[in-house]
Each structure stands twice: as structure tokens, then as C-alpha cells.
Design an enzyme around this catalytic site. Structure first.
Site, PDB file in Angstrom:
ATOM      1  N   PHE A 150       0.872  -1.176   0.000  1.00 25.89           N
ATOM      2  CA  PHE A 150       0.000   0.000   0.000  1.00 25.89           C
ATOM      3  C   PHE A 150       0.907   1.223   0.000  1.00 25.89           C
ATOM      4  O   PHE A 150       1.562   1.535   0.991  1.00 25.89           O
ATOM      5  CB  PHE A 150      -0.934   0.050   1.199  1.00 25.89           C
ATOM      6  CG  PHE A 150      -1.864   1.236   1.117  1.00 25.89           C
ATOM      7  CD1 PHE A 150      -3.029   1.167   0.368  1.00 25.89           C
ATOM      8  CD2 PHE A 150      -1.558   2.420   1.752  1.00 25.89           C
ATOM      9  CE1 PHE A 150      -3.876   2.266   0.261  1.00 25.89           C
ATOM     10  CE2 PHE A 150      -2.393   3.529   1.657  1.00 25.89           C
ATOM     11  CZ  PHE A 150      -3.559   3.456   0.919  1.00 25.89           C
ATOM     12  N   ASP A 198       9.674   2.922   1.793  1.00 32.42           N
ATOM     13  CA  ASP A 198       8.470   3.690   2.112  1.00 32.42           C
ATOM     14  C   ASP A 198       8.240   3.593   3.618  1.00 32.42           C
ATOM     15  O   ASP A 198       7.658   2.633   4.116  1.00 32.42           O
ATOM     16  CB  ASP A 198       7.274   3.137   1.338  1.00 32.42           C
ATOM     17  CG  ASP A 198       5.989   3.906   1.615  1.00 32.42           C
ATOM     18  OD1 ASP A 198       5.932   4.643   2.621  1.00 32.42           O
ATOM     19  OD2 ASP A 198       5.028   3.760   0.842  1.00 32.42           O
ATOM     20  N   LYS A 220       2.954  11.443   6.938  1.00 31.54           N
ATOM     21  CA  LYS A 220       2.141  11.224   8.129  1.00 31.54           C
ATOM     22  C   LYS A 220       2.707  11.923   9.358  1.00 31.54           C
ATOM     23  O   LYS A 220       2.474  13.109   9.564  1.00 31.54           O
ATOM     24  CB  LYS A 220       1.923   9.734   8.353  1.00 31.54           C
ATOM     25  CG  LYS A 220       1.112   9.083   7.235  1.00 31.54           C
ATOM     26  CD  LYS A 220       0.624   7.714   7.588  1.00 31.54           C
ATOM     27  CE  LYS A 220      -0.099   7.038   6.424  1.00 31.54           C
ATOM     28  NZ  LYS A 220      -1.339   7.713   6.021  1.00 31.54           N
TER      29      LYS A 220
END
Length: 401
Positions: free
Chosen positions: A141, A226, A255
Site C-alpha cells: 500500500f 516507504d 504522516k
């Protein structure tokens, strides 16, 4: 109708149904707790998918944002501003890298990494134009843009959004042999999550990240990590790659970098990699804006203390010890994760992940499901042990029925 019902009905009438949120309407929040419009307090055990590592309304971050709001919030990159250099310098230092390319969202960081790897492949490695390949892992994802969903294996993310962007090879996560076999002279990068979050907090087998690092170095391929969910303290280290002593060629961050205050993301790498860009080839109006830089600088300063990494380690050990006791008793099939991050596979007979999340919500604990009967637990790193234990008690009660 209740205040909650009215708010939800109004939202559903006027917003696209691209999310299926739990039926709770948050009005205020502080630390690890959120209060809904009915005045009920809920323990946040999701932390905005790690965007709220430092909790809701963290005073240091709010003060940094407020001070910057009084000065200047946006210049665009058409001009310099006085927070930009410090942000890039401090973030590069935190990562042990040389250069930073700031963006806003995690998906933008991934898109930037894809463009960077391709340009590096053409200009530095000598891959023929239009032939660059990037290896990714199944069940990944990395976001929801058209390019990113082109290499997703999640039918919900892909269906009805084609035609898909070419240039990606998908291999099983954790399988170094498959990765090696997929590599060709046109491979420019390997893009993976050190821990797969959306897939259910999947931790790769020991030695996998080390193997990826060795393989990419051997074949002159960029290793892109990531760390948008796994980075910035969540796993007990600043970066999840550190658990194997690995330094990739490129970090993707987001984030928690914005402290739950503003969206901030970044690609961090060497001058040899990010130096391929020339003016006009990539950019973002809001990327690296003064407000974002001010908040992110405070985040970096907080991480430099090591306090939050230590909390994630200590409370994470406790979390996994307690969750481990639930395995094999007929309610929990497996628990995975690292630090204050766990994926819990519930016995399907007890309910889907959504149903378990709804039952926990009724007991004032907020988590999120993923893939069948799996729930994710990722509280803010500022949570105290007593509140964490209370949340685990509610999970036990739900599992007992």
C-alpha cells in the site's frame, strides 16, 4: 435523531462515499483521547494511521504552528523563505542523507520517488528511454493515485481505474529469490515498505531488508524504503529499516512528519540521486511551505531526543506481550508487528474486522480493520501504560463476547 446521527446523515448526503468510517463523530481531542459530539471519550488506538504519533493537540507542535501562523504560511517555491533551509538540513541529518525534496502527502512522496528513480535510471544508470522498471511487493500500500494503484494487488484499489501505468514488476513480499529473478538491466529501483501496514502490519522475515540492500547495491538499483507509516518512531526506532541496520538509498516520509497538524511529506536521499532534477521538472505549490516546515522542524527536534522511540519500544514490548497471550485461545489466530504497532488476526467465527472494530467502539476504543478479520492497533506514542492496558482490557472483553 441524535447529534451523531444527524452529523453522519449530513456527511453522507453531501460527500462521496470513498470511505466507510466508524459511526463516531469526533469534536475534540487531546493526547490519546478523542471526545465525540455527544461528549463521550474514546481511546484512539489508530493515531491517524501513524500521523498522530505525538498525540492530538501536542502542545509543542501547536505552539510551533501558532507562532508560524502569525508570520507567514505560504510563499510557494517561487520564493525562498526563512524556514526552508533549516527544515531540509535537519531532516537530511535525521535520515543520514544529503538532500530533501518536500511534498505534502504520502502518495505525492511515492509519486516523486517513482519519477526520481526513473530519471536517475535514464541519466545516471543509462537505461534506455522509456524502459525503466521498478520492482514492488505484492500486498503493498503506497497510496491511491493512478500510478500507485497500477502496481497494487488490492482489487478494491484497482477495479475500474484502468488503464494502468506500466513499468512495474510485482514480486511476493519477503521473497529475495523472486526479487533477484525479476531484476534486469533496466531495473532502476526496488520500492517496498519495511513493514506492510495496510496488509495487516506484516513484518518481513529476518534478513530480508539486509538482503534487499545487498541485492540492490550489487545490481546498481536504488533501494527505496516507504517509511510513511513505519517511520519516525512508530516501531521503536526512528526508521523501521534500522531494526536490520539497513540504510536505503531513499526514504519516503509523511504522516507523522506533519505532527497531525498539517500534511507534510518528503523524499530524502543523496545528492547523486536527487541531484538529477533541474528547475521546472517537478514541484508542488504547497510543498515545503513555511507552516509545514515550522511544524516538521519541531517534529524532528522531538525525535532527536529519542524519547518517543524509547516509549514505542517499552510500551510496544508490553503491547505485544499482552496480545501474544491471546493467541491460541480460540479468539486470536496471530499477532504481528513491531513497537507500538500490531496487526491482530481475529478468529473469523467471532466476526469480521469491521464488526470487531464496531464492538470496540461501543466500549470507547477506536481501531481500524483491514482485510477480513484483522484489526490494526497503533496508538499515539504518548499514550500511557494505564490507558493502553484499559484499551487491551476492552479488546479482551469484546473477544469474550
Amino acid at each position: 435523531m441524535s447529534t451523531t446521527d444527524n452529523a453522519i446523515a449530513s456527511a453522507e448526503a453531501h460527500s462521496a462515499h470513498n470511505y466507510h468510517p466508524l459511526p463516531v463523530v469526533v469534536a475534540t481531542a487531546e493526547g490519546a483521547w478523542m471526545t465525540d459530539v455527544e461528549g463521550r471519550r474514546h481511546l484512539d488506538m489508530l493515531a491517524g494511521y501513524s500521523a498522530l504519533n505525538f498525540g492530538h493537540g501536542n502542545r509543542r507542535l501547536i505552539d510551533a504552528a501558532r507562532a508560524q501562523l502569525e508570520r507567514v504560511t505560504l510563499t510557494s517555491r517561487a520564493f525562498h523563505h526563512d524556514r526552508f533551509a533549516d527544515f531540509c538540513t535537519r531532516l537530511a541529518e535525521l535520515c543520514g542523507m544529503e538532500m530533501v525534496l518536500p511534498m505534502n502527502t504520502g502518495a505525492e512522496a511515492v509519486e516523486t520517488a517513482v519519477k526520481t528513480a526513473r530519471k536517475w535510471g535514464y541519466r545516471v544508470k543509462g537505461v534506455p528511454d522509456g524502459m525503466a522498471k521498478i520492482i514492488v511487493a505484492a500486498d503493498n500500500f503506497h497510496g491511491r493515485t493512478t500510478t500507485v494503484i497500477s502496481f497494487s494487488t488490492d482489487p478494491e484499489a484497482r477495479a475500474d481505474f484502468g488503464p494502468y501505468t506500466p513499468g512495474f514488476e510485482i514480486v511476493p513480499y519477503g521473497d529475495l529469490t523472486a526479487m533477484r529473478e525479476a531484476m534486469t538491466e533496466n531495473t532502476v529501483a526496488v520500492l517496498i515498505e519495511p513493514i506492510q501496514g495496510e496488509a495487516g502490519v506484516l513484518v518481513p522475515p529476518p534478513g530480508y531488508l539486509t538482503g534487499v540492500r545487498e541485492l540492490t547495491r550489487e545490481r546498481d538499483v536504488l533501494f527505496i524504503a516507504d517509511e510513511i507509516q513505519s517511520g519516525l518512531g512508530r516501531t521503536g526506532k526512528t526508521f523501521a529499516c534500522e531494526h536490520e541496520g539497513v540504510v536505503p538509498d531513499m526514504y519516503l516520509l509523511g504522516k507523522a512528519l506533519g505532527g497531525g497538524v498539517v500534511p507534510v511529506s518528503a523524499v530524502v536521499s543523496s545528492a547523486a540521486v536527487l541531484g538529477v532534477y533541474r528547475p521546472g521538472e517537478h514541484g508542488s505549490t504547497f510543498g515545503g511551505n513555511p507552516l509545514a516546515c515550522a511544524v516538521a522542524l519541531e517534529v524532528i527536534a522531538m525525535l532527536n531526543t529519542g524519547e518517543y522511540q524509547q516509549r514505542a519500544t517499552e510500551l510496544g514490548d508490553h503491547l505485544h506481550q499482552e496480545l501474544g497471550l491471546l493467541v491460541g485461545g480460540g479468539a486470536v489466530r496471530a499477532v504481528r508487528g513491531r513497537g507500538l504497532w500490531a496487526g491482530v488476526d481475529i478468529e473469523p467465527a467471532l466476526g469480521t474486522g469491521r464488526e470487531i472494530s464496531e464492538r470496540l467502539m461501543e466500549r470507547r476504543v477506536l481501531v481500524k480493520d483491514t482485510h477480513g478479520s484483522t484489526i490494526r492497533i497503533a496508538p499515539p506514542l504518548v499514550i500511557n501504560k494505564e490507558d493502553l492496558d484499559w484499551g487491551l482490557d476492552q479488546l479482551r472483553a469484546v473477544l469474550r463476547g
